[in-house]
Design a protein around this motif. Sequence first.
Motif, PDB file in Angstrom:
ATOM      1  N   ASP A  15     -11.642   8.860  10.451  1.00  0.00           N
ATOM      2  CA  ASP A  15     -11.054   8.008   9.412  1.00  0.00           C
ATOM      3  C   ASP A  15      -9.587   7.692   9.699  1.00  0.00           C
ATOM      4  OD1 ASP A  15     -12.923   9.913   7.015  1.00  0.00           O
ATOM      5  OD2 ASP A  15     -13.381   7.879   7.737  1.00  0.00           O
ATOM      6  N   GLU A  36       0.835  -1.195   0.000  1.00  0.00           N
ATOM      7  CA  GLU A  36       0.000   0.000   0.000  1.00  0.00           C
ATOM      8  C   GLU A  36       0.872   1.248   0.000  1.00  0.00           C
ATOM      9  OE1 GLU A  36      -2.071  -2.987   2.855  1.00  0.00           O
ATOM     10  OE2 GLU A  36      -0.036  -2.262   2.447  1.00  0.00           O
ATOM     11  N   TRP A  48     -10.486  -3.333   0.888  1.00  0.00           N
ATOM     12  CA  TRP A  48      -9.795  -2.392   1.770  1.00  0.00           C
ATOM     13  C   TRP A  48     -10.407  -2.498   3.168  1.00  0.00           C
ATOM     14  CZ3 TRP A  48      -5.473   0.385   0.807  1.00  0.00           C
ATOM     15  CH2 TRP A  48      -5.101   0.584  -0.526  1.00  0.00           C
ATOM     16  N   TYR A  71      -4.565   1.663   7.001  1.00  0.00           N
ATOM     17  CA  TYR A  71      -5.390   1.130   5.923  1.00  0.00           C
ATOM     18  C   TYR A  71      -4.667  -0.031   5.247  1.00  0.00           C
ATOM     19  CZ  TYR A  71      -8.757   4.863   6.360  1.00  0.00           C
ATOM     20  OH  TYR A  71      -9.743   5.711   6.840  1.00  0.00           O
ATOM     21  N   ARG A 103      -9.763  -5.037  12.985  1.00  0.00           N
ATOM     22  CA  ARG A 103      -9.679  -4.566  11.616  1.00  0.00           C
ATOM     23  C   ARG A 103     -11.096  -4.512  11.039  1.00  0.00           C
ATOM     24  NH1 ARG A 103      -4.650  -6.781   8.290  1.00  0.00           N
ATOM     25  NH2 ARG A 103      -3.786  -6.032  10.278  1.00  0.00           N
ATOM     26  N   ARG A 111      -9.504  -1.146   7.477  1.00  0.00           N
ATOM     27  CA  ARG A 111      -8.700  -0.236   8.281  1.00  0.00           C
ATOM     28  C   ARG A 111      -8.723  -0.690   9.736  1.00  0.00           C
ATOM     29  NH1 ARG A 111     -12.431   5.236   7.741  1.00  0.00           N
ATOM     30  NH2 ARG A 111     -14.117   4.611   9.176  1.00  0.00           N
ATOM     31  N   CYS A 159      -4.907  -3.217   2.262  1.00  0.00           N
ATOM     32  CA  CYS A 159      -5.576  -3.870   1.153  1.00  0.00           C
ATOM     33  C   CYS A 159      -5.376  -5.374   1.283  1.00  0.00           C
ATOM     34  CB  CYS A 159      -5.066  -3.378  -0.199  1.00  0.00           C
ATOM     35  SG  CYS A 159      -3.374  -3.829  -0.585  1.00  0.00           S
ATOM     36  N   LEU A 207     -14.097  -2.037   4.844  1.00  0.00           N
ATOM     37  CA  LEU A 207     -14.502  -0.799   4.193  1.00  0.00           C
ATOM     38  C   LEU A 207     -15.213  -1.064   2.871  1.00  0.00           C
ATOM     39  CD1 LEU A 207     -11.347   1.424   4.746  1.00  0.00           C
ATOM     40  CD2 LEU A 207     -13.454   1.364   6.094  1.00  0.00           C
TER      41      LEU A 207
END
Length: 121
Positions: free
Chosen positions: A90, A6, A36, A94, A45, A38, A96, A48
């Motif tokens: 937010d 990422e 994705w 993050y 975790r 976060r 992936c 998203l």
Amino acid sequence: QVQLVESGGGLVQPGGSLRLSCAASGRTLSSYAMGWFRQVPGKERVFLTPISASATSTLYADSVKGRFTISRDNAKNTVYLQMNNLKPEDTAIYYCAAGGYSANRLNYRYWGQGTQVTVTS
């Protein structure tokens, strides 16, 4: 084996935007759905958004719907997360992931190391 990296995280003010990238090596991403997630330290975790292998299907968690957009470029072996109207909540690392099209993190086989996003004034 798939390696995911990422990038694109950083520090941004509330209301700002960032675009995260997730580049793959080892195998083509075109065989996998991508997602994705976060995570805030000390918490689980959180899902998203996923995108199907063909990019024909997506869905979004309520917390990011209308603000975040997932996309992919299979020719570049890369997945993106466009994040607009960012909020302090937010702030997270993050990640992936590659695997099955799902909101459940257990359905993803490969994970990147994460990129930090911090939203603060």
